[in-house]
Design a protein around this motif. Structure first.
Motif, PDB file in Angstrom:
ATOM      1  N   SER A  16      -6.770  -5.308   2.266  1.00  0.00           N
ATOM      2  CA  SER A  16      -6.759  -4.036   1.765  1.00  0.00           C
ATOM      3  C   SER A  16      -6.429  -3.362   2.969  1.00  0.00           C
ATOM      4  CB  SER A  16      -8.366  -3.804   0.931  1.00  0.00           C
ATOM      5  OG  SER A  16      -8.609  -2.797   2.767  1.00  0.00           O
ATOM      6  N   GLU A  17      -6.503  -2.944   3.569  1.00  0.00           N
ATOM      7  CA  GLU A  17      -5.700  -1.896   4.256  1.00  0.00           C
ATOM      8  C   GLU A  17      -4.447  -2.618   4.387  1.00  0.00           C
ATOM      9  OE1 GLU A  17      -6.211   0.184   9.045  1.00  0.00           O
ATOM     10  OE2 GLU A  17      -7.121  -1.525   8.502  1.00  0.00           O
ATOM     11  N   TYR A  18      -3.790  -4.257   4.672  1.00  0.00           N
ATOM     12  CA  TYR A  18      -2.293  -4.535   4.616  1.00  0.00           C
ATOM     13  C   TYR A  18      -1.369  -4.384   3.213  1.00  0.00           C
ATOM     14  CZ  TYR A  18       0.916  -8.295   5.012  1.00  0.00           C
ATOM     15  OH  TYR A  18       2.051  -8.911   5.165  1.00  0.00           O
ATOM     16  N   VAL A  19      -2.304  -4.538   2.235  1.00  0.00           N
ATOM     17  CA  VAL A  19      -1.436  -3.529   1.322  1.00  0.00           C
ATOM     18  C   VAL A  19      -1.068  -2.262   0.729  1.00  0.00           C
ATOM     19  CG1 VAL A  19      -1.933  -3.305  -1.668  1.00  0.00           C
ATOM     20  CG2 VAL A  19      -3.086  -5.366  -0.768  1.00  0.00           C
ATOM     21  N   LYS A  20      -2.160  -1.436   1.456  1.00  0.00           N
ATOM     22  CA  LYS A  20      -2.538   0.112   1.446  1.00  0.00           C
ATOM     23  C   LYS A  20      -0.721   0.216   2.521  1.00  0.00           C
ATOM     24  CE  LYS A  20      -6.348   1.501   0.891  1.00  0.00           C
ATOM     25  NZ  LYS A  20      -7.832   1.843   1.289  1.00  0.00           N
ATOM     26  N   GLU A  21      -0.682  -0.493   3.291  1.00  0.00           N
ATOM     27  CA  GLU A  21       0.757  -0.588   4.504  1.00  0.00           C
ATOM     28  C   GLU A  21       2.109  -1.329   3.850  1.00  0.00           C
ATOM     29  OE1 GLU A  21       1.935   0.832   8.833  1.00  0.00           O
ATOM     30  OE2 GLU A  21       0.025   1.007   7.162  1.00  0.00           O
ATOM     31  N   TYR A  22       1.989  -2.025   2.938  1.00  0.00           N
ATOM     32  CA  TYR A  22       2.857  -3.100   3.081  1.00  0.00           C
ATOM     33  C   TYR A  22       3.563  -2.726   1.993  1.00  0.00           C
ATOM     34  CZ  TYR A  22       2.389  -4.435   7.507  1.00  0.00           C
ATOM     35  OH  TYR A  22       2.022  -4.447   9.174  1.00  0.00           O
ATOM     36  N   TRP A  23       2.559  -3.051   1.026  1.00  0.00           N
ATOM     37  CA  TRP A  23       3.127  -3.190  -0.956  1.00  0.00           C
ATOM     38  C   TRP A  23       3.736  -2.009  -1.492  1.00  0.00           C
ATOM     39  CZ3 TRP A  23       1.710  -7.734  -3.860  1.00  0.00           C
ATOM     40  CH2 TRP A  23       1.932  -6.916  -4.967  1.00  0.00           C
ATOM     41  N   GLY A  24       5.029  -2.084  -1.793  1.00  0.00           N
ATOM     42  CA  GLY A  24       5.830  -1.395  -2.534  1.00  0.00           C
ATOM     43  C   GLY A  24       7.055  -0.989  -1.607  1.00  0.00           C
ATOM     44  N   LYS A  25       6.494  -1.309   0.291  1.00  0.00           N
ATOM     45  CA  LYS A  25       7.399   0.031   0.745  1.00  0.00           C
ATOM     46  C   LYS A  25       8.269  -0.599   1.376  1.00  0.00           C
ATOM     47  CE  LYS A  25       3.597   2.456   0.969  1.00  0.00           C
ATOM     48  NZ  LYS A  25       2.634   2.391   1.916  1.00  0.00           N
ATOM     49  N   ALA A  26       9.935  -0.085   1.083  1.00  0.00           N
ATOM     50  CA  ALA A  26      11.187  -0.190   2.022  1.00  0.00           C
ATOM     51  C   ALA A  26      10.744  -0.325   3.128  1.00  0.00           C
ATOM     52  CB  ALA A  26      12.260   0.581   1.326  1.00  0.00           C
ATOM     53  N   SER A  27      11.621  -1.659   3.484  1.00  0.00           N
ATOM     54  CA  SER A  27      11.658  -1.763   5.311  1.00  0.00           C
ATOM     55  C   SER A  27      13.428  -1.900   5.673  1.00  0.00           C
ATOM     56  CB  SER A  27      11.258  -3.262   5.231  1.00  0.00           C
ATOM     57  OG  SER A  27      11.071  -4.321   6.715  1.00  0.00           O
ATOM     58  N   PRO A  28      13.580  -1.524   6.733  1.00  0.00           N
ATOM     59  CA  PRO A  28      15.242  -2.307   7.436  1.00  0.00           C
ATOM     60  C   PRO A  28      14.830  -3.627   7.059  1.00  0.00           C
ATOM     61  CG  PRO A  28      13.714  -0.838   8.603  1.00  0.00           C
ATOM     62  CD  PRO A  28      12.558  -1.373   7.749  1.00  0.00           C
ATOM     63  N   ASP A  29      14.549  -4.645   7.073  1.00  0.00           N
ATOM     64  CA  ASP A  29      14.458  -5.571   6.629  1.00  0.00           C
ATOM     65  C   ASP A  29      14.838  -6.170   5.490  1.00  0.00           C
ATOM     66  OD1 ASP A  29      13.587  -5.888   9.536  1.00  0.00           O
ATOM     67  OD2 ASP A  29      11.314  -7.034   8.577  1.00  0.00           O
ATOM     68  N   ASP A  30      14.869  -5.354   4.857  1.00  0.00           N
ATOM     69  CA  ASP A  30      15.477  -5.435   2.858  1.00  0.00           C
ATOM     70  C   ASP A  30      16.534  -6.261   3.000  1.00  0.00           C
ATOM     71  OD1 ASP A  30      12.839  -4.949   2.184  1.00  0.00           O
ATOM     72  OD2 ASP A  30      13.035  -2.921   1.889  1.00  0.00           O
TER      73      ASP A  30
END
Length: 207
Positions: A16-30
């Motif tokens: 659940s914490e992983y989803v809050k941290e990463y889901w839908g978030k932009a990243s320099p890796d994109d």
């Protein structure tokens, strides 16, 4: 501890914490992912190998590709099925892919190879080659370094065993699996609560 069991337990604790941290978030890796997607034909069929919570599958579908995901974490798969109900997600070991040969135009495997014991890496890459169509593309990343050792993961507030590779070492594994590298980038850590190692981002083509 068995590495597969270690990974399942890790993501069970942090799902659940992983989803809050990463889901839908932009990243320099994109930008590396965009480069990969630009090589694919319209309506390409993509396998997300190690799909986690399904955010990449959701992105592929939004971009007009066909996609499905596989993972070893029941907790992450449950989240993926809930958040991306139109997609197909399956529990599957990467070393025992059950797909027919030449089933996919592309395989995408983000943040996976650090969790794979190094002796099992070649078998997985050969499995990817088997399920890819001729001249299909593979996107993956892996930590830069040597050997296998514990590394701290701030989001989980604990360490896990990670596998590290030099570019030459991984290039050889890809070559032995029937791939040639078409693009490579070395990137620093992109997330504040992510792991601290640099990663190589690779796009390879099945020859």
């Amino acid at each position: 501890m068995d590495r597969a069991k270690e990974v399942r337990q890790l993501y069970k604790r942090i799902a659940s914490e992983y989803v809050k941290e990463y889901w839908g978030k932009a990243s320099p890796d994109d930008k590396y992912i965009e480069e990969f997607l630009s090589l694919l034909p319209a309506r390409a069929k993509v396998l997300d190998a190690g799909c986690g919570a399904g955010d990449s599958v959701a992105m592929f579908l939004e971009r007009g590709f066909r996609a499905e995901g596989i993972d070893l974490s029941p907790e992450m798969l449950a989240i993926a099925k809930r958040k991306v109900p139109k997609a197909r997600f399956r529990f599957m070991n990467l070393q025992r892919l059950s797909f027919k040969p030449a089933s996919f135009d592309a395989v995408y495997s983000f943040g996976v190879f650090e969790h794979i014991p190094k002796p099992g890496c070649l078998k997985i890459l050969k499995g990817f080659a088997r399920v890819l169509k001729q001249e299909g593309f593979l996107f993956l990343n892996f930590p830069r370094g040597r050997g296998e050792h514990k590394t701290y993961y701030p989001l989980a507030r604990e360490s896990f065993t990670a596998s590290f590779y030099s570019l030459g070492e991984f290039r050889d594994l890809l070559s032995r699996s029937g791939f040639c590298i078409v693009s490579k980038h070395l990137a620093r850590p992109a997330y504040r609560r992510g792991t601290s190692y640099s990663r190589f981002f690779i796009i390879a083509r099945k020859d």
